[in-house]
Design an enzyme around this catalytic site. Structure first.
Site, short mmCIF file in Angstrom:
data_model
loop_
_atom_site.label_atom_id
_atom_site.label_comp_id
_atom_site.label_asym_id
_atom_site.label_seq_id
_atom_site.Cartn_x
_atom_site.Cartn_y
_atom_site.Cartn_z
N GLY A 186 0.79 -1.24 0.00
CA GLY A 186 0.00 0.00 0.00
C GLY A 186 0.81 1.27 0.00
CG ASP A 228 0.57 -7.20 -5.40
OD1 ASP A 228 0.99 -8.38 -5.39
OD2 ASP A 228 1.33 -6.22 -5.50
CD GLU A 231 0.51 -11.60 -18.67
OE1 GLU A 231 0.56 -12.05 -19.82
OE2 GLU A 231 1.21 -12.02 -17.73
CB SER A 280 5.43 0.21 -7.90
OG SER A 280 6.79 -0.03 -7.68
CB CYS A 307 12.17 -3.51 -9.83
SG CYS A 307 12.56 -4.50 -8.37
CB SER A 366 7.62 -1.11 -0.01
OG SER A 366 6.52 -0.22 -0.08
#
Length: 448
Positions: free
Chosen positions: A15, A35, A59, A77, A80, A429
């Site tokens: 969050g 998520d 998707e 976000s 990564c 996060s």
């Protein structure tokens, strides 16, 4: 005046974006958060029980479903790992990028597109093919956008967490002049976008920092903090009781840190900084750190001996001393905390030196120089470990890591989470305060 934001929060994690919305004070409603990770969803739901949180692969998100939400803002976000410096850099070919590319395709197809878009990712994203796909999509869809590389150090927060950010706005210009290059610390004060800490750090309320310090987190899981090597045995305290320590004691763990101890550490900080310079990534290499930056102690807890016992480094961990970033409470920098913190020490985050005895720090510094010179990290006996024990090294607690990421005291973890789980979700996060500042900047109306 800013419009009310009707927000779709993608890759919502624990969050961070939601907390940033609350901090920045913009009128908002999170219409849907998504998520796929069950652990972070449990934390999100614990803190935002009334928010519509769903768990599914992005998707599977359809254009019909997306348009039915009637949102005007997307905050996200994306994963990564495809862009990290130490990863395989799979970029668009990495399966974890597929959902983000799917969102871009949906954005292209939407009849009524959201007015605002904010993306956060690691440094490295800015040179990726995925980033090229993102900006191409934004340009086709009529967005004005600005890219940033920002670290919390620029905001006076003592944690180095350099990240890529993109803010986009459709139909209107920003209240600042857009630049084609990525804005970074080197472009901190360009025009009226002032990302210097003097401008931004004051927005972190001092009362909130005080609440951070007073709030206590008690972990009773006792899980191992050594990677793949089973539980460890914590060392008995063999250090003599000497003045000048934050925790002078003869018991099995550190004592409670008093305000007098903190003041002593602050007063002794210059000598400590010089004595232990080779044991950390120095502050001197960051031009954004100055007298107005906040010290670590403002983000640290006051904990009793029992509460700190699980964070004291074992002898096994002390043998990795050479590769640690060792900080103390008066410093104004710590390295980035990753999801491996508490489980690995190599590049996973700083550890705290609780002693303020300059001679003990100098002895450890000289010992490190000898070890590096002789390339000897294995043949250590009791005498060598004795030098390292006197540093009184511990991990930052999960609450302290959350403080450095600017999560408010109201952030709570549901019962049953281990310490390692808390470190993992925090390491994945974002910095709440940096995102809050970007949201305010992104939604600021142009004045004539």
């Amino acid at each position: 005046m800013r419009p009310k934001l009707s927000v779709l929060e993608l890759y919502s994690g624990i969050g961070g974006m939601h907390w940033a919305l609350k901090e920045c004070g913009v009128d908002h409603e999170v219409v849907l958060a998504v998520d796929i990770n069950t652990t972070v969803n449990g934390i999100y739901k614990h803190n935002f029980p009334s928010t519509n949180l769903q768990s599914f692969s992005l998707e599977k998100l359809t254009l019909e479903k997306l348009e039915s939400l009637k949102i005007n803002t997307i905050l996200m976000s994306p994963p990564c790992q495809p862009f990290t410096r130490v990863g395989k850099k799979g970029d668009c070919q990495d399966v974890r990028t597929k959902s983000f590319l799917h969102i871009l395709r949906l954005l292209d197809e939407m009849k009524v597109k959201p007015e605002y878009l904010l993306v956060e990712n690691v440094k490295g994203f800015e040179v990726s093919q995925t980033r090229k796909e993102l900006v191409s999509c934004l340009e086709r869809c009529g967005y004005v956008y600005q890219e940033f590389l920002l670290t919390p150090l620029q905001f006076g927060i003592p944690n180095c967490r350099l990240r890529y950010y993109l803010t986009a706005r459709r139909g209107k210009n920003f209240a600042f002049n857009v630049q084609s290059q990525v804005r970074s610390a080197q472009h901190a004060s360009i025009e009226n976008v002032n990302w210097s800490q003097q401008h931004c750090s004051n927005t972190i309320n001092e009362t909130r920092c005080s609440e951070h310090i007073q709030k206590k987190t008690v972990d009773s899981d006792g899980s191992s903090v050594v990677s793949s090597e089973g539980p460890h045995t914590r060392h008995p305290d063999s250090c003599p009781n000497e003045t000048g320590h934050l925790n002078s004691h003869t018991g099995a763990g550190p004592l409670e840190v008093s305000q007098d101890d903190i003041e002593a550490a602050r007063g002794n900080s210059f000598a400590l900084r010089d004595a232990g310079r080779n044991m950390r990534y120095c502050e001197d290499d960051d031009d954004v750190i100055n007298a107005g930056s906040k010290p670590l102690w403002q983000f640290m807890e006051h904990l009793s001996r029992d509460e700190l016992a699980d964070y004291w480094l074992s002898d096994k961990e002390l043998r990795l001393f050479v590769i640690m970033d060792i900080v103390f409470p008066a410093l104004k920098k710590s390295i980035c905390f990753t999801k491996r913190y508490g489980h690995y020490v190599d590049g996973a985050g700083s550890v705290v030196q609780m002693t303020t005895n300059v001679e003990d720090v100098r002895a450890a510094s000289e010992f490190k120089s000898c070890v590096v010179k002789l390339k000897n990290r294995t043949e250590w006996g009791e005498a060598e470990l004795y030098i390292l024990r006197k540093l009184q090294l511990r991990y930052f607690t999960p609450r302290e890591v959350a403080n450095l990421l600017c999560f408010p005291p109201q952030l709570e973890f549901p019962p049953g989470l281990s310490r390692i789980q808390k470190y993992r979700v925090l390491g994945n996060s974002l910095n709440v305060h940096v995102v809050a500042e970007l949201i305010k900047l992104m939604t600021q109306e142009v004045t004539t």
